[in-house]
Enzyme design. Sequence first.
Site, PDB file in Angstrom:
ATOM      1  CG  HIS A   1      -1.976  -1.077   1.143  1.00  0.00           C
ATOM      2  ND1 HIS A   1      -1.973  -2.184   1.949  1.00  0.00           N
ATOM      3  CD2 HIS A   1      -3.055  -1.222   0.335  1.00  0.00           C
ATOM      4  CE1 HIS A   1      -3.014  -2.955   1.651  1.00  0.00           C
ATOM      5  NE2 HIS A   1      -3.673  -2.401   0.676  1.00  0.00           N
TER       6      HIS A   1
ATOM      7  CG  HIS B   1      -2.073   0.129  -4.034  1.00  0.00           C
ATOM      8  ND1 HIS B   1      -2.692  -0.811  -4.832  1.00  0.00           N
ATOM      9  CD2 HIS B   1      -3.026   0.564  -3.150  1.00  0.00           C
ATOM     10  CE1 HIS B   1      -3.958  -0.941  -4.447  1.00  0.00           C
ATOM     11  NE2 HIS B   1      -4.185  -0.124  -3.440  1.00  0.00           N
TER      12      HIS B   1
ATOM     13  CG  HIS C   1      -7.254   4.117  -2.688  1.00  0.00           C
ATOM     14  ND1 HIS C   1      -6.265   4.165  -3.634  1.00  0.00           N
ATOM     15  CD2 HIS C   1      -7.296   2.829  -2.252  1.00  0.00           C
ATOM     16  CE1 HIS C   1      -5.751   2.948  -3.776  1.00  0.00           C
ATOM     17  NE2 HIS C   1      -6.346   2.115  -2.955  1.00  0.00           N
ATOM     18  CG  ASP C   2      -4.858   2.018   0.200  1.00  0.00           C
ATOM     19  OD1 ASP C   2      -5.680   1.953   1.131  1.00  0.00           O
ATOM     20  OD2 ASP C   2      -4.789   1.167  -0.705  1.00  0.00           O
TER      21      ASP C   2
ATOM     22  CG  ASP D   1      -8.268  -0.888  -3.690  1.00  0.00           C
ATOM     23  OD1 ASP D   1      -7.033  -0.745  -3.806  1.00  0.00           O
ATOM     24  OD2 ASP D   1      -8.851  -0.830  -2.595  1.00  0.00           O
TER      25      ASP D   1
HETATM   26 ZN   LIG Z   1      -5.871   0.182  -2.194  1.00  0.00          ZN
END
Ligand SMILES: [Zn+2]
Length: 261
Positions: A77, A81, A117-118, A254
């Site tokens: 992550h 990614h 998002h991460d 994802d």
């Molecule tokens: Zn992710």
Amino acid sequence: SLRDTPDYLLHYLENDDNWNFDILALERVTDRKPMVHLAMRTLRRFQVCQYLQCSEDTMLRWLQVIQDHYRADNCYHNATHGADVMQCSAYFLSRDRVRLAFDETDEAASLLGALVHDLDHPGRTNPFLINCRHRLALLYNDISVLESHHVSLAFQLTTKDDRINIFKNMSTDDYKQLRQSIVDVVLATEMAKHFEHVGKFANQILAPLLAMEEEAEGEGGAASQPISEEEVQELLTRPENRSLIRRVLIKCSDVSNPAGR
Ligand SMILES: [Zn+2]
């Protein structure tokens, strides 16, 4: 300068609108910092700076800050990614049915949401953070702990410094709507809610689409006629359905790696 992509990178970026784009090759030549240049090319393609009314320099500085707040010591992550999920989201945004459904706010929310998002992912799961009484679990009351952290940190970083605030020229209403959509797509990446999102998508979008196709095929398939695009568009562009498509789009991106990339 950041504005110009170095020549040696162009070769690694040229298939960026392709499903088979090689993010790991780009990761290697950028010393594990593939996000800034890949994202800038994609955001240009979707004219996101024009939509936000922000300069490319502001966007580049923002991307740099976002990239730097992914943890390089997290082997999955990380910024690669984040860049990968954005690249895959861009691929889906270019498909005909998604283009029919989405407006520029949906596109911007999908791409910017994918990028953050991460953010700052510590490499632990929500149950782990809750069970060890981590400060993030306390802060978010054990509810969507990581996802809340990723998107909250993204907005905190963005809005505390005018030099990277890509939202600062938006009207209050446009900002409110975009922010709501970005928060929504990032929260949708929580796997504990997987079946809730997929179930709604199947009931509200797939089932009606299937019914339209069956109706168009007619009795016994003899009087087969094309499905009405206006009818499809009316279904897909309903606000609640666009929101479901945005969620499923980021979820598919994802987990796109096991899908045979
Ligand atoms: Zn992710």
